[in-house]
Design a protein around this motif. Structure first.
Motif, PDB file in Angstrom:
ATOM      1  N   LEU A   9      35.478  53.225  -0.377  1.00 37.51           N
ATOM      2  CA  LEU A   9      36.016  51.876  -0.166  1.00 37.51           C
ATOM      3  C   LEU A   9      34.975  50.786  -0.380  1.00 37.51           C
ATOM      4  O   LEU A   9      35.329  49.619  -0.563  1.00 37.51           O
ATOM      5  CB  LEU A   9      36.565  51.764   1.260  1.00 37.51           C
ATOM      6  N   LEU A  10      33.720  51.148  -0.343  1.00 38.21           N
ATOM      7  CA  LEU A  10      32.643  50.167  -0.363  1.00 38.21           C
ATOM      8  C   LEU A  10      32.666  49.222  -1.567  1.00 38.21           C
ATOM      9  O   LEU A  10      32.446  48.024  -1.387  1.00 38.21           O
ATOM     10  CB  LEU A  10      31.289  50.877  -0.258  1.00 38.21           C
ATOM     11  N   PRO A  11      32.934  49.671  -2.794  1.00 37.23           N
ATOM     12  CA  PRO A  11      32.969  48.698  -3.900  1.00 37.23           C
ATOM     13  C   PRO A  11      34.014  47.596  -3.694  1.00 37.23           C
ATOM     14  O   PRO A  11      33.786  46.439  -4.051  1.00 37.23           O
ATOM     15  CB  PRO A  11      33.311  49.549  -5.126  1.00 37.23           C
ATOM     16  N   PHE A  12      35.135  47.945  -3.095  1.00 32.25           N
ATOM     17  CA  PHE A  12      36.176  46.944  -2.848  1.00 32.25           C
ATOM     18  C   PHE A  12      35.761  45.987  -1.740  1.00 32.25           C
ATOM     19  O   PHE A  12      36.027  44.789  -1.803  1.00 32.25           O
ATOM     20  CB  PHE A  12      37.496  47.635  -2.499  1.00 32.25           C
ATOM     21  N   VAL A  13      35.092  46.516  -0.728  1.00 33.66           N
ATOM     22  CA  VAL A  13      34.601  45.682   0.373  1.00 33.66           C
ATOM     23  C   VAL A  13      33.547  44.709  -0.138  1.00 33.66           C
ATOM     24  O   VAL A  13      33.576  43.524   0.192  1.00 33.66           O
ATOM     25  CB  VAL A  13      34.035  46.563   1.516  1.00 33.66           C
ATOM     26  N   VAL A  14      32.640  45.203  -0.968  1.00 33.38           N
ATOM     27  CA  VAL A  14      31.571  44.351  -1.495  1.00 33.38           C
ATOM     28  C   VAL A  14      32.150  43.277  -2.417  1.00 33.38           C
ATOM     29  O   VAL A  14      31.720  42.122  -2.382  1.00 33.38           O
ATOM     30  CB  VAL A  14      30.492  45.195  -2.208  1.00 33.38           C
ATOM     31  N   SER A  15      33.139  43.610  -3.227  1.00 34.04           N
ATOM     32  CA  SER A  15      33.725  42.596  -4.111  1.00 34.04           C
ATOM     33  C   SER A  15      34.444  41.522  -3.307  1.00 34.04           C
ATOM     34  O   SER A  15      34.403  40.346  -3.672  1.00 34.04           O
ATOM     35  CB  SER A  15      34.660  43.231  -5.132  1.00 34.04           C
ATOM     36  N   ALA A  16      35.091  41.893  -2.205  1.00 35.11           N
ATOM     37  CA  ALA A  16      35.719  40.894  -1.342  1.00 35.11           C
ATOM     38  C   ALA A  16      34.665  40.068  -0.616  1.00 35.11           C
ATOM     39  O   ALA A  16      34.856  38.869  -0.372  1.00 35.11           O
ATOM     40  CB  ALA A  16      36.641  41.574  -0.336  1.00 35.11           C
ATOM     41  N   LEU A  17      33.561  40.674  -0.301  1.00 35.70           N
ATOM     42  CA  LEU A  17      32.462  40.005   0.385  1.00 35.70           C
ATOM     43  C   LEU A  17      31.874  38.882  -0.459  1.00 35.70           C
ATOM     44  O   LEU A  17      31.451  37.849   0.068  1.00 35.70           O
ATOM     45  CB  LEU A  17      31.382  41.042   0.708  1.00 35.70           C
ATOM     46  N   MET A  18      31.873  39.064  -1.765  1.00 38.18           N
ATOM     47  CA  MET A  18      31.288  38.066  -2.671  1.00 38.18           C
ATOM     48  C   MET A  18      32.038  36.735  -2.612  1.00 38.18           C
ATOM     49  O   MET A  18      31.461  35.693  -2.899  1.00 38.18           O
ATOM     50  CB  MET A  18      31.313  38.574  -4.119  1.00 38.18           C
ATOM     51  N   LYS A  19      33.293  36.767  -2.252  1.00 39.32           N
ATOM     52  CA  LYS A  19      34.127  35.567  -2.281  1.00 39.32           C
ATOM     53  C   LYS A  19      34.094  34.780  -0.977  1.00 39.32           C
ATOM     54  O   LYS A  19      34.678  33.707  -0.895  1.00 39.32           O
ATOM     55  CB  LYS A  19      35.565  35.965  -2.601  1.00 39.32           C
ATOM     56  N   LEU A  20      33.435  35.293   0.036  1.00 39.13           N
ATOM     57  CA  LEU A  20      33.423  34.645   1.346  1.00 39.13           C
ATOM     58  C   LEU A  20      32.385  33.537   1.421  1.00 39.13           C
ATOM     59  O   LEU A  20      31.425  33.511   0.658  1.00 39.13           O
ATOM     60  CB  LEU A  20      33.136  35.684   2.435  1.00 39.13           C
ATOM     61  N   MET A  35      26.059  47.042  -7.333  1.00 34.36           N
ATOM     62  CA  MET A  35      25.610  48.178  -8.135  1.00 34.36           C
ATOM     63  C   MET A  35      25.517  49.451  -7.286  1.00 34.36           C
ATOM     64  O   MET A  35      26.025  50.506  -7.672  1.00 34.36           O
ATOM     65  CB  MET A  35      24.258  47.867  -8.761  1.00 34.36           C
ATOM     66  N   PHE A  36      24.869  49.346  -6.107  1.00 38.27           N
ATOM     67  CA  PHE A  36      24.702  50.528  -5.259  1.00 38.27           C
ATOM     68  C   PHE A  36      26.042  51.048  -4.747  1.00 38.27           C
ATOM     69  O   PHE A  36      26.239  52.256  -4.635  1.00 38.27           O
ATOM     70  CB  PHE A  36      23.769  50.227  -4.090  1.00 38.27           C
ATOM     71  N   SER A  37      26.964  50.140  -4.429  1.00 41.04           N
ATOM     72  CA  SER A  37      28.263  50.587  -3.916  1.00 41.04           C
ATOM     73  C   SER A  37      29.036  51.347  -4.989  1.00 41.04           C
ATOM     74  O   SER A  37      29.689  52.351  -4.689  1.00 41.04           O
ATOM     75  CB  SER A  37      29.070  49.402  -3.390  1.00 41.04           C
ATOM     76  N   ILE A  38      28.943  50.894  -6.225  1.00 44.82           N
ATOM     77  CA  ILE A  38      29.632  51.594  -7.316  1.00 44.82           C
ATOM     78  C   ILE A  38      28.988  52.959  -7.559  1.00 44.82           C
ATOM     79  O   ILE A  38      29.686  53.968  -7.728  1.00 44.82           O
ATOM     80  CB  ILE A  38      29.634  50.732  -8.592  1.00 44.82           C
ATOM     81  N   ILE A  39      27.676  53.007  -7.553  1.00 43.10           N
ATOM     82  CA  ILE A  39      26.977  54.287  -7.755  1.00 43.10           C
ATOM     83  C   ILE A  39      27.332  55.273  -6.645  1.00 43.10           C
ATOM     84  O   ILE A  39      27.607  56.451  -6.906  1.00 43.10           O
ATOM     85  CB  ILE A  39      25.453  54.073  -7.839  1.00 43.10           C
ATOM     86  N   LEU A  40      27.354  54.799  -5.400  1.00 43.90           N
ATOM     87  CA  LEU A  40      27.701  55.687  -4.280  1.00 43.90           C
ATOM     88  C   LEU A  40      29.131  56.197  -4.397  1.00 43.90           C
ATOM     89  O   LEU A  40      29.403  57.374  -4.135  1.00 43.90           O
ATOM     90  CB  LEU A  40      27.493  54.964  -2.953  1.00 43.90           C
ATOM     91  N   ALA A  41      30.061  55.335  -4.793  1.00 50.04           N
ATOM     92  CA  ALA A  41      31.448  55.771  -4.948  1.00 50.04           C
ATOM     93  C   ALA A  41      31.572  56.819  -6.052  1.00 50.04           C
ATOM     94  O   ALA A  41      32.274  57.826  -5.886  1.00 50.04           O
ATOM     95  CB  ALA A  41      32.352  54.567  -5.236  1.00 50.04           C
TER      96      ALA A  41
END
Length: 139
Positions: free
Chosen positions: A21-32, A119-125
């Motif tokens: 789930l982390l890549p989706f969380v990080v992408s939402a985080l960018m918009k805050l 980058m790290f979230s995508i690699i981990l996923a």
């Protein structure tokens, strides 16, 4: 004793599932906005730490399960390498999370840390998906 290790292994897998789930969380985080980003990054940091503990639990319980089974040496080496890579990347990501929180508190630009988090979230996923495939289809 073996069923206890399987149960612990499954609990570890649930905690590590966060990395999917982390890549989706990080992408939402960018918009805050910045104050919301600070709290969100702090939450991501906490969940990252829990997932890292889950990886350690996976490593220990999986080691016991591997010792009881008959698996190919190449399979065991690949599994260990991916687990170590996930632990390392999770730890490196922890530094970016810490620097991101500090940057927000100091009111400076954290775009470099956000890009590293993405980058790290995508690699981990991707690594988690790879290891799931390897676990489901051992050779």
């Amino acid at each position: 004793m073996g069923s206890i290790f399987y149960f612990v292994h499954i609990l570890g897998a649930v905690s590590v599932g966060y990395y999917l789930l982390l890549p989706f969380v990080v992408s939402a985080l960018m918009k805050l906005a910045a104050p919301a980003q600070e709290g969100s990054i702090a939450a991501v940091r906490t969940f990252n730490r829990v997932a890292q503990y889950g990886l350690i639990i996976q490593f220990i319980s999986g080691g016991y399960i591997m010792s009881q089974g008959d698996y190919a040496t190449s399979w065991m080496i690949l599994v260990v390498v991916i687990f170590v890579a996930m632990l390392a990347i999770g730890g490196i990501m922890g530094k970016s999370l810490r620097l991101g929180i500090a940057g927000i508190q100091e009111k400076r630009d954290i775009s470099a840390e956000k890009n590293k988090l993405r980058m790290f979230s995508i690699i981990l996923a991707v690594l988690l998906l790879a290891i799931l495939g390897i676990m489901v289809y051992p050779w």
